[in-house]
Scaffold this motif. Structure first.
Motif, mmCIF file in Angstrom:
data_model
loop_
_atom_site.group_PDB
_atom_site.id
_atom_site.type_symbol
_atom_site.label_atom_id
_atom_site.label_comp_id
_atom_site.label_asym_id
_atom_site.label_seq_id
_atom_site.Cartn_x
_atom_site.Cartn_y
_atom_site.Cartn_z
ATOM 1 N N GLU A 112 0.829 -1.193 0.000
ATOM 2 C CA GLU A 112 0.000 0.000 0.000
ATOM 3 C C GLU A 112 0.873 1.257 0.000
ATOM 4 O OE1 GLU A 112 -3.530 1.872 2.881
ATOM 5 O OE2 GLU A 112 -2.866 -0.204 3.118
ATOM 6 N N PRO A 113 0.457 2.319 -0.672
ATOM 7 C CA PRO A 113 1.233 3.558 -0.616
ATOM 8 C C PRO A 113 1.305 4.118 0.799
ATOM 9 C CG PRO A 113 -0.311 3.615 -2.458
ATOM 10 C CD PRO A 113 -0.677 2.419 -1.630
ATOM 11 N N VAL A 114 2.468 4.634 1.153
ATOM 12 C CA VAL A 114 2.638 5.428 2.367
ATOM 13 C C VAL A 114 2.406 6.877 1.973
ATOM 14 C CG1 VAL A 114 4.302 6.251 4.075
ATOM 15 C CG2 VAL A 114 4.191 3.822 3.510
ATOM 16 N N SER A 115 1.440 7.500 2.622
ATOM 17 C CA SER A 115 1.015 8.835 2.219
ATOM 18 C C SER A 115 1.688 9.899 3.071
ATOM 19 C CB SER A 115 -0.508 8.957 2.346
ATOM 20 O OG SER A 115 -0.940 10.248 1.999
ATOM 21 N N VAL A 116 2.422 10.790 2.420
ATOM 22 C CA VAL A 116 3.071 11.921 3.086
ATOM 23 C C VAL A 116 2.128 13.114 3.005
ATOM 24 C CG1 VAL A 116 5.025 13.511 3.021
ATOM 25 C CG2 VAL A 116 5.375 11.081 2.530
ATOM 26 N N PRO A 117 1.645 13.617 4.138
ATOM 27 C CA PRO A 117 0.699 14.736 4.086
ATOM 28 C C PRO A 117 1.303 15.978 3.427
ATOM 29 C CG PRO A 117 0.681 13.709 6.258
ATOM 30 C CD PRO A 117 1.855 13.136 5.519
ATOM 31 N N VAL A 118 0.461 16.757 2.818
ATOM 32 C CA VAL A 118 0.884 18.018 2.205
ATOM 33 C C VAL A 118 1.535 18.902 3.272
ATOM 34 C CG1 VAL A 118 0.082 20.108 1.070
ATOM 35 C CG2 VAL A 118 -0.897 17.895 0.433
ATOM 36 N N GLY A 119 2.684 19.468 2.928
ATOM 37 C CA GLY A 119 3.391 20.363 3.836
ATOM 38 C C GLY A 119 4.349 19.667 4.776
ATOM 39 N N VAL A 120 4.362 18.331 4.765
ATOM 40 C CA VAL A 120 5.271 17.564 5.627
ATOM 41 C C VAL A 120 6.482 17.153 4.794
ATOM 42 C CG1 VAL A 120 5.531 15.449 6.989
ATOM 43 C CG2 VAL A 120 3.410 16.775 7.110
ATOM 44 N N ASP A 160 7.321 11.307 11.109
ATOM 45 C CA ASP A 160 7.478 12.721 10.767
ATOM 46 C C ASP A 160 8.432 13.326 11.802
ATOM 47 O OD1 ASP A 160 7.325 15.448 10.361
ATOM 48 O OD2 ASP A 160 5.138 15.577 10.546
ATOM 49 N N ARG A 161 9.702 13.496 11.425
ATOM 50 C CA ARG A 161 10.707 13.955 12.395
ATOM 51 C C ARG A 161 10.417 15.383 12.881
ATOM 52 N NH1 ARG A 161 12.739 9.262 14.151
ATOM 53 N NH2 ARG A 161 13.890 8.129 12.541
ATOM 54 N N LYS A 162 9.889 16.213 12.010
ATOM 55 C CA LYS A 162 9.612 17.582 12.423
ATOM 56 C C LYS A 162 8.575 17.603 13.534
ATOM 57 C CE LYS A 162 8.553 22.177 10.530
ATOM 58 N NZ LYS A 162 8.244 22.926 9.282
ATOM 59 N N GLU A 163 7.530 16.799 13.393
ATOM 60 C CA GLU A 163 6.502 16.727 14.431
ATOM 61 C C GLU A 163 7.036 16.045 15.685
ATOM 62 O OE1 GLU A 163 2.995 17.020 16.575
ATOM 63 O OE2 GLU A 163 3.654 18.102 14.777
ATOM 64 N N GLN A 164 7.871 15.030 15.505
ATOM 65 C CA GLN A 164 8.433 14.314 16.650
ATOM 66 C C GLN A 164 9.225 15.255 17.569
ATOM 67 O OE1 GLN A 164 11.157 11.194 15.537
ATOM 68 N NE2 GLN A 164 11.524 10.543 17.632
ATOM 69 N N TRP A 165 9.941 16.186 16.949
ATOM 70 C CA TRP A 165 10.822 17.068 17.727
ATOM 71 C C TRP A 165 10.288 18.494 17.847
ATOM 72 C CZ3 TRP A 165 15.134 14.688 14.339
ATOM 73 C CH2 TRP A 165 15.480 13.423 14.861
ATOM 74 N N ARG A 166 8.995 18.670 17.569
ATOM 75 C CA ARG A 166 8.405 19.997 17.677
ATOM 76 C C ARG A 166 8.441 20.461 19.138
ATOM 77 N NH1 ARG A 166 3.054 21.356 18.591
ATOM 78 N NH2 ARG A 166 2.330 19.254 18.002
ATOM 79 N N LYS A 167 8.926 21.659 19.342
ATOM 80 C CA LYS A 167 9.030 22.213 20.690
ATOM 81 C C LYS A 167 7.667 22.732 21.168
ATOM 82 C CE LYS A 167 13.370 21.299 20.560
ATOM 83 N NZ LYS A 167 13.843 20.065 21.256
ATOM 84 N N PRO A 168 7.466 22.802 22.468
ATOM 85 C CA PRO A 168 8.457 22.694 23.544
ATOM 86 C C PRO A 168 8.677 21.283 24.063
ATOM 87 C CG PRO A 168 6.374 23.377 24.482
ATOM 88 C CD PRO A 168 6.166 23.295 22.995
ATOM 89 N N LEU A 169 7.873 20.286 23.607
ATOM 90 C CA LEU A 169 7.965 18.953 24.193
ATOM 91 C C LEU A 169 8.046 17.913 23.089
ATOM 92 C CD1 LEU A 169 7.826 17.247 26.816
ATOM 93 C CD2 LEU A 169 5.344 17.155 26.493
#
Length: 282
Positions: A112-120, A160-169
């Motif tokens: 199945e395709p892995v879908s990358v959301p728009v803007g991610v 999604d590494r950006k979301e994983q490391w989104r500050k502050p937590l």
């Protein structure tokens, strides 16, 4: 045995052919894939596989394969469980497992395709051996873990590494649980398929580039140790999935960094299980 969720039906794979469990058992076992991960059914599944004739077996389309536990009650993952991955992350070797959850709604099939959301734009890959729980386990001893495992399959812990490391937590679960971020498959191999179930190879590619290769014999916390530790705190139930960790080589630790983009193909192979090929889409 090699077991599969084929178009939503419990299936035994014999060679290159499929045996429908409900039909082969004359309805004694139903079509629900839950039949496959309940160890109470495995003796009968083995009998059906051994009794199958050429007339019982049919060709199948691999594109119809789905995760063997499509409604997993729990999906648990462990961070930094390969020494090489801990070292490339510049983090100390953990003294106890670091656990996170992935939402069951993130499950996807092996093609199945892995879908990358728009803007991610920082979606990473993590090839893993996934353990499928086969009976209820609570405070189980390491020596008894494999007896409670229905089998193993391949998985990708897409993140999604950006979301994983989104500050502050920093947080793991949402970033690893977008729809389609947990492809699994293509088959489940029962434990007796392996000479040594503590030494299973996993390999990952992005397009034609091999990006990861490891063996579960290199895990910091072996499958028996990991599942035993989890069962101290969480009752594990049939169909639960345990992602056992990823080897070195994930995209965020490469130079230059390598993130998944639409048009790429993510390929994952686990010995005894087979190969997933997940196109990356928007």
């Amino acid at each position: 045995m090699k077991l599969a969720n084929l178009a939503g039906r419990a299936t035994i794979v014999v060679g290159d052919s499929a045996l429908d469990v409900e039909k082969a058992s004359n309805g004694a076992l139903g079509p629900d894939p839950a039949v496959l991960y309940d160890l109470a059914n495995h003796a009968e599944l083995l009998r059906l596989a051994q009794a199958a004739t050429d007339a019982d077996l049919v060709a199948y389309d691999e594109k119809q394969l789905g995760p063997v536990s499509p409604r997993a009650g729990k999906i648990l993952g462990v961070a930094l469980n390969y020494r090489g991955h801990a070292e490339e992350s510049n983090m100390p070797i953990p003294e106890q497992p670091g656990i996170f959850a992935k939402f069951p709604s993130s499950l996807a099939g092996p093609y199945e395709p892995v879908s990358v959301p728009v803007g991610v734009d920082k979606v990473d890959f993590e090839a893993e051996v996934v353990v499928v729980i086969g009976r209820t386990m609570r405070s189980v001893e390491p020596a008894d873990v494999w007896a409670g495992v229905a089998g193993v399959t391949a998985g990708q812990d897409v993140t999604d590494r950006k979301e994983q490391w989104r500050k502050p937590l920093n947080q793991f679960s949402l970033a690893k649980s977008y729809d389609t971020f947990s492809p699994c498959g293509p088959l489940m191999a029962t434990v007796d398929e392996y000479d040594d179930p503590n030494d299973i190879e996993v390999v990952g590619w992005v397009d034609d580039l091999e990006v990861q290769r490891g063996r579960t014999s290199d895990l910091i916390f072996s499958v028996p140790e990991l599942v035993s530790w989890l069962s101290r705190y969480v009752t594990l139930e049939p169909g639960d999935l345990v992602f056992t960790g990823t080897p070195a080589g994930c995209g965020v630790r490469r130079t230059p960094r390598l993130y998944l983009e639409p048009g790429m193909t993510l390929t994952t192979e686990v010995s005894g299980v087979g190969t997933m090929r997940n196109p990356i889409s928007r």
